[in-house]
Enzyme design. Structure first.
Site, short mmCIF file in Angstrom:
data_model
loop_
_atom_site.label_atom_id
_atom_site.label_comp_id
_atom_site.label_asym_id
_atom_site.label_seq_id
_atom_site.Cartn_x
_atom_site.Cartn_y
_atom_site.Cartn_z
N LYS A 1 0.87 -1.41 0.03
CA LYS A 1 0.00 0.13 -0.02
C LYS A 1 0.88 1.09 0.00
O LYS A 1 1.38 1.59 1.05
CB LYS A 1 -1.02 -0.04 1.13
CG LYS A 1 -1.70 1.20 1.12
CD LYS A 1 -2.16 1.88 2.46
CE LYS A 1 -1.83 3.17 2.69
NZ LYS A 1 -2.13 4.13 1.91
N GLU B 1 9.63 1.83 11.02
CA GLU B 1 10.89 2.81 10.72
C GLU B 1 9.88 4.23 10.95
O GLU B 1 9.06 4.51 9.97
CB GLU B 1 11.34 2.79 9.28
CG GLU B 1 12.06 1.33 9.10
CD GLU B 1 13.56 1.31 9.87
OE1 GLU B 1 13.90 2.22 10.58
OE2 GLU B 1 14.06 0.30 10.09
N CYS C 1 13.39 11.57 7.20
CA CYS C 1 13.40 11.00 8.64
C CYS C 1 14.92 11.18 8.98
O CYS C 1 14.94 11.50 10.25
CB CYS C 1 13.10 9.70 8.43
SG CYS C 1 13.91 8.65 7.41
N GLU D 1 9.39 16.54 15.83
CA GLU D 1 9.65 16.45 14.30
C GLU D 1 8.92 17.25 13.59
O GLU D 1 7.51 17.22 13.69
CB GLU D 1 9.49 14.97 13.88
CG GLU D 1 9.87 14.79 12.34
CD GLU D 1 9.71 13.47 11.84
OE1 GLU D 1 8.69 12.64 12.07
OE2 GLU D 1 10.60 12.74 11.18
#
Ligand code: NAP
Length: 503
Positions: free
Chosen positions: A178, A253, A287, A388
């Site tokens: 997906k 992750e 990331c 973040e």
């Protein structure tokens, strides 16, 4: 694939291109100028069920195909990716928004991974060890597991699918993939080329659609024993909870709050190069982006002024224009989130040195552009130094010595990437030992991973697994230990060993 914008794409299930069962579609548009990329199936649980069923059937054949043969398909896929590198790159500049050189790097990473994992077809090493008993042989082998559910984000729309599907498939598993709703065309092209390389039907399926429909069903499906997920911490937690009843292997992750440390003995020009690349490459949407710069007080003012002057020369624009340094961010809600952090930083008392606004004029209003933003005088505990942001914003934090720098770098919930610029080998080795991240760079920024070393992070960046390198195989295989006794009699481990006479 044409960038015509009018084409309607399909799911790929059991070797056939098919519409979503409900017949609905959603549009993918370019964050650079709002142009339409295409329409994609808005799938639901029924489509996932179909893909999983096909994948489950295909698995029974695929797991028995000799691994070197499976690897050969990956080699062909690598060649096809290389042949189509330019058109994939172009599509990525339109659909995801990154600049051309970075988009080409994203595709190259998948090519590298396909060659590397193709080679695993002739390795997939296990171990043999001596037995404590005579006439007994023992070994451990990796075995495939079954259907893998692969859920990916939009920021590396070709590379990240490759990190997941290639080790899964070469190990003998089958996959239902997906892709992110923001980059379905790239996911579609990825599957199209992999299929063209010779994958049997059902080995790789793609189901487009939203996270809460397609993603969630995949995570909960009883016939999917492995979920490999890259995305935000929040979604990662939701995925873990949803998969827990099924006791699945969950590979996560997640986010990062990565820091570059600049010591007073650093080559400042090199440090500025590393900081600008790591903080503003991919518009800060990596990331591993450097969203904190931890600077020794003796060089702080000099470094801050060099960074600001470099950043103010950067040109925003569509990724497909050669002179563009920074492309758009992915969508409107990302733009709003990034700007909200500018307000938070100002409210917290940080000093906005440059940027801090939505960019407009020269056609930029058609897309989602944010001026590269640098905050100075940031305290380590401020929200802009802890959370973040996932955009082109970085925070400069002043420190007095290496111990403080390491403590500040480690003082966040994430642990993906870290870096130190220093001319002192002793400081470099202390940093390598003490920085609590899965990846550490010396005299380079926080980005630049290669496919043959493990990739991933400590703390809330994941759950202890790694992508890439041989470590990736641990996510997609089970270890089986095999004992072969050829003595012709019952030999009891730990018991009969005591009677073993020495000559
Ligand atoms: P996200 O919102 O968490 O989405 C990631 C994927 O999960 C998308 O395909 C999304 O589908 C799907 N999803 C959403 N809700 C779901 C649910 N309830 N169940 C199952 N799947 C669901 O993350 P993102 O905004 O795409 O990506 C940015 C994040 O990824 C950042 O935090 C970044 O640090 C992280 N990231 C980490 C790494 C790493 O290797 N550590 C690499 C790249 C990015 P939709 O697209 O349909 O919403």
């Amino acid at each position: 694939m044409a960038l015509a914008g009018t084409k309607t794409f399909q799911n790929y299930i059991d070797g056939e291109w098919v519409d979503a069962a409900g017949g609905e579609t959603f549009e993918s548009t370019s964050p650079a100028d709002g142009s339409t990329i295409g329409a994609f199936p808005k799938s639901g649980p029924e489509d996932v069920d179909r893909a999983v069923a096909a994948s489950k059937v295909a698995y029974e054949e695929w797991r028995l195909v000799p691994a070197p043969k499976r690897g050969e398909i990956l080699f062909r896929f690598a060649q096809l990716l290389a042949q189509h590198k330019d058109d994939l790159t172009e599509l990525m500049t339109h659909e995801m928004g990154k600049v051309r050189a970075e988009a080409a790097g994203d595709v190259q990473e998948a090519i590298d991974m396909a060659y590397y994992m193709g080679g695993e077809g002739r390795r997939l090493f296990g171990q043999t060890t001596p037995s404590e008993l005579r006439d007994k042989f023992q070994m451990s082998v990796r075995t495939s597991v079954g259907v893998v559910g692969a859920i990916t984000p939009w920021n590396f729309p070709i590379a990240i699918p490759s990190w997941k599907t290639l080790p899964a498939i070469v190990s003998g598993n089958t996959v239902v993939f997906k892709p992110a709703s923001d980059t379905p065309a790239l996911g579609e092209r990825y599957v199209e080329l992999f299929t063209e390389a010779g994958l049997p039907k059902g080995v790789l399926n793609i189901v487009h659609g939203g996270g809460s429909d397609v993603g969630q069903r995949l995570v909960e499906h009883p016939d999917v024993p492995i979920i490999t997920f890259t995305g935000s911490r929040e979604t990662g937690v939701a995925v873990t909870k949803a998969a827990s009843d099924g006791l699945k292997h969950v590979h996560l992750e997640l986010g990062g709050k990565n820091a570059i440390i600049v010591m007073d003995d650093a080559d400042l020009e090199l440090a500025v190069d590393g900081i600008v690349w790591s903080a503003f490459g991919t518009s800060g949407q990596r990331c591993t982006a450097a969203s904190r710069v931890i600077v020794h007080e003796r060089v702080y003012d000099e470094l801050a002024s060099r960074i600001v002057s470099r950043v103010e020369q950067m040109r925003l624009g569509p990724g497909w224009e050669d002179e563009t340094d920074i492309g758009p961010v992915i969508n409107k809600s990302a733009l709003e989130k990034i700007h909200s952090y500018t307000e938070i930083g100002k409210d917290e008392g940080a000093n906005l040195l440059t940027g801090g606004e939505v960019a407009s004029g020269n056609g930029l209003d058609k897309g989602f552009y944010y001026r590269p933003t640098v905050f100075g005088d940031v305290e380590a505990g401020m929200r802009i130094a802890q959370e973040e942001i996932f955009g082109p914003t970085t925070a400069l934090i002043r420190i007095r010595d290496l111990d403080e720098a390491i403590a500040v770098s480690n003082g966040v919930k994430y642990g993906l990437s870290s870096s130190i610029f220093t001319g002192d080998v002793n400081r470099a080795f202390r940093a390598m030992r003490d920085l609590d991240t899965g990846i550490t760079y010396i005299n380079a920024g926080t980005i630049g991973a290669e496919v043959h070393l493990p990739f991933g992070g400590t703390k809330d960046t994941g759950n202890g697994h790694r992508e890439a390198g041989q470590a990736a195989l641990d996510v997609f295989t089970e270890w089986k230990s095999i004992y072969v006794d050829y003595s012709g009699k019952l030999q009891r481990a730990q018991i009969d060993t005591l009677e073993e006479p020495l000559p």
